[in-house]
Scaffold this active site. Sequence first.
Site, PDB file in Angstrom:
ATOM      1  N   PRO A   2       0.774  -1.237   0.000  1.00 22.45           N
ATOM      2  CA  PRO A   2       0.000   0.000   0.000  1.00 22.45           C
ATOM      3  C   PRO A   2       0.808   1.291   0.000  1.00 22.45           C
ATOM      4  O   PRO A   2       0.855   1.980   0.989  1.00 22.45           O
ATOM      5  CB  PRO A   2      -0.883  -0.107   1.259  1.00 22.45           C
ATOM      6  CG  PRO A   2      -0.245  -1.135   2.119  1.00 22.45           C
ATOM      7  CD  PRO A   2       0.682  -1.922   1.291  1.00 22.45           C
ATOM      8  N   GLU A   3       1.401   1.660  -1.127  1.00 24.26           N
ATOM      9  CA  GLU A   3       1.831   3.037  -1.331  1.00 24.26           C
ATOM     10  C   GLU A   3       0.784   3.630  -2.270  1.00 24.26           C
ATOM     11  O   GLU A   3      -0.226   2.975  -2.550  1.00 24.26           O
ATOM     12  CB  GLU A   3       3.270   3.084  -1.885  1.00 24.26           C
ATOM     13  CG  GLU A   3       4.272   2.561  -0.844  1.00 24.26           C
ATOM     14  CD  GLU A   3       5.745   2.788  -1.153  1.00 24.26           C
ATOM     15  OE1 GLU A   3       6.089   3.859  -1.661  1.00 24.26           O
ATOM     16  OE2 GLU A   3       6.549   1.883  -0.873  1.00 24.26           O
ATOM     17  N   LYS A  52      -2.175   8.095  -0.006  1.00 25.44           N
ATOM     18  CA  LYS A  52      -2.498   6.744   0.458  1.00 25.44           C
ATOM     19  C   LYS A  52      -3.905   6.670   1.036  1.00 25.44           C
ATOM     20  O   LYS A  52      -4.266   5.690   1.674  1.00 25.44           O
ATOM     21  CB  LYS A  52      -1.482   6.303   1.513  1.00 25.44           C
ATOM     22  CG  LYS A  52      -0.048   6.264   0.975  1.00 25.44           C
ATOM     23  CD  LYS A  52       0.959   6.102   2.099  1.00 25.44           C
ATOM     24  CE  LYS A  52       2.379   6.307   1.572  1.00 25.44           C
ATOM     25  NZ  LYS A  52       3.355   6.398   2.671  1.00 25.44           N
ATOM     26  N   ASN A 240       7.980   3.841   1.664  1.00 24.13           N
ATOM     27  CA  ASN A 240       9.364   3.447   1.904  1.00 24.13           C
ATOM     28  C   ASN A 240      10.091   2.909   0.673  1.00 24.13           C
ATOM     29  O   ASN A 240      11.297   3.101   0.539  1.00 24.13           O
ATOM     30  CB  ASN A 240       9.419   2.422   3.035  1.00 24.13           C
ATOM     31  CG  ASN A 240      10.759   2.431   3.740  1.00 24.13           C
ATOM     32  OD1 ASN A 240      11.486   3.431   3.693  1.00 24.13           O
ATOM     33  ND2 ASN A 240      11.100   1.316   4.367  1.00 24.13           N
ATOM     34  N   ARG A 333      11.842   3.828   9.778  1.00 26.47           N
ATOM     35  CA  ARG A 333      11.709   2.834   8.715  1.00 26.47           C
ATOM     36  C   ARG A 333      13.085   2.519   8.168  1.00 26.47           C
ATOM     37  O   ARG A 333      13.997   3.353   8.221  1.00 26.47           O
ATOM     38  CB  ARG A 333      10.822   3.372   7.572  1.00 26.47           C
ATOM     39  CG  ARG A 333       9.525   4.005   8.043  1.00 26.47           C
ATOM     40  CD  ARG A 333       8.638   3.045   8.774  1.00 26.47           C
ATOM     41  NE  ARG A 333       8.339   1.875   7.975  1.00 26.47           N
ATOM     42  CZ  ARG A 333       7.462   1.861   6.978  1.00 26.47           C
ATOM     43  NH1 ARG A 333       6.796   2.938   6.673  1.00 26.47           N
ATOM     44  NH2 ARG A 333       7.250   0.765   6.287  1.00 26.47           N
TER      45      ARG A 333
END
Length: 343
Positions: A2-3, A52, A240, A333
Amino acid sequence: MPEGHSIRRLALAFSEWFVGHACDTSSPQGRFALGAARLNGMTMVDAQSVGKHLFLEFGSGDRAGAETTRAPLWLHVHLGLYGSWRFYGSPGTSVTPSIGAPRLPDVLASDSDMHEDAGGDAFEMVRLASEVGPRSNEGIRLSEDFGIDNGHWSPPPPRGAVRLRIVTETVAADLTGPTQCEVLDAAGVEVVLGRLGPDPLDDESPAERLRSEFVGRVRGSRRPVGELVMDQSVVAGVGNIYRAEGLFRGGISPFRRGNNVSEKRLRSLWDDFVVLLDDGVRRGNIYTVIPDWHSAEIVVEDDEAEKWFVYKRDGKPCLVCGTPVRTRVMQGRNLFWCPSCQR
DNA sequence: AACTTATGACTAA
DNA sequence: TAGTCCTAAGTTG
């Protein structure tokens, strides 16, 4: 998964299969019982993604008996790190199996199916998916799963902790693990949107306005650019993987401060995010090692085509210069970068 | 059975 | 920076 690209695919999926249809909504898990009750019986009238964030708009249905006009409501969903949607369709209906968190059984199944369709070649699979046309769900894997209830179609029992189930006469969607799932009015939607920066997938705003907004927000900060591109008020939809890969492709060190990155490089970085996210929408996957990336010779260490330049390639040789890829936590992250290519 | 990991984002300190 | 929340799958014992 999920980006921003995944959420756009979800909006497209809902547009194609749910918009225009009356919806029965429920919360099998129970944690969204009140919200589901508010939407129940309404018709989905629009589906949009920004960054998002997914917004499903519901309006008064045209069902018999629904004579009182209800004010529109929006379902706002953010998948977070491991939320996902799973879709079901009645016989003959084509729906994508699931979109969201990685490694769901259906995702694996669809991957291997695509593999076969493409002749068992992983790279071919990706190429095929990219040819289905811009920002479309055409050609993605189809699945059918259903139960028959009193002669009419119904989806199978929910699997796992389903926060929200949306059912029409022919299709159903199950939401699990979202970090946000709420019902908003128009003002509430504006509040969420107001926190978001430019979205590389925004095809309604002028491209130059989006680009200069991004450049301005980065250049106006002394924080490391690796932090800034993960900040949704700087660019909405980048996560990320796109952070690591975008900065690599731009040759930009994630540790360089925003105000210390040239305008020219940031404009290119924005344009590359647009290319990358757009490509992600078409493929349904993030795949940044593409032959036309730039003129540098790309060294692939083995026969398997690499998907990413640096993400999760900690310690492995950089595909361009051979220097070991490094990793370090930034913004909580895992950040990956090539200390030689990125300056 | 316990632990680790994940493409996110918030709050408290 | 650490802790927290949401969930499921893979790994380890």
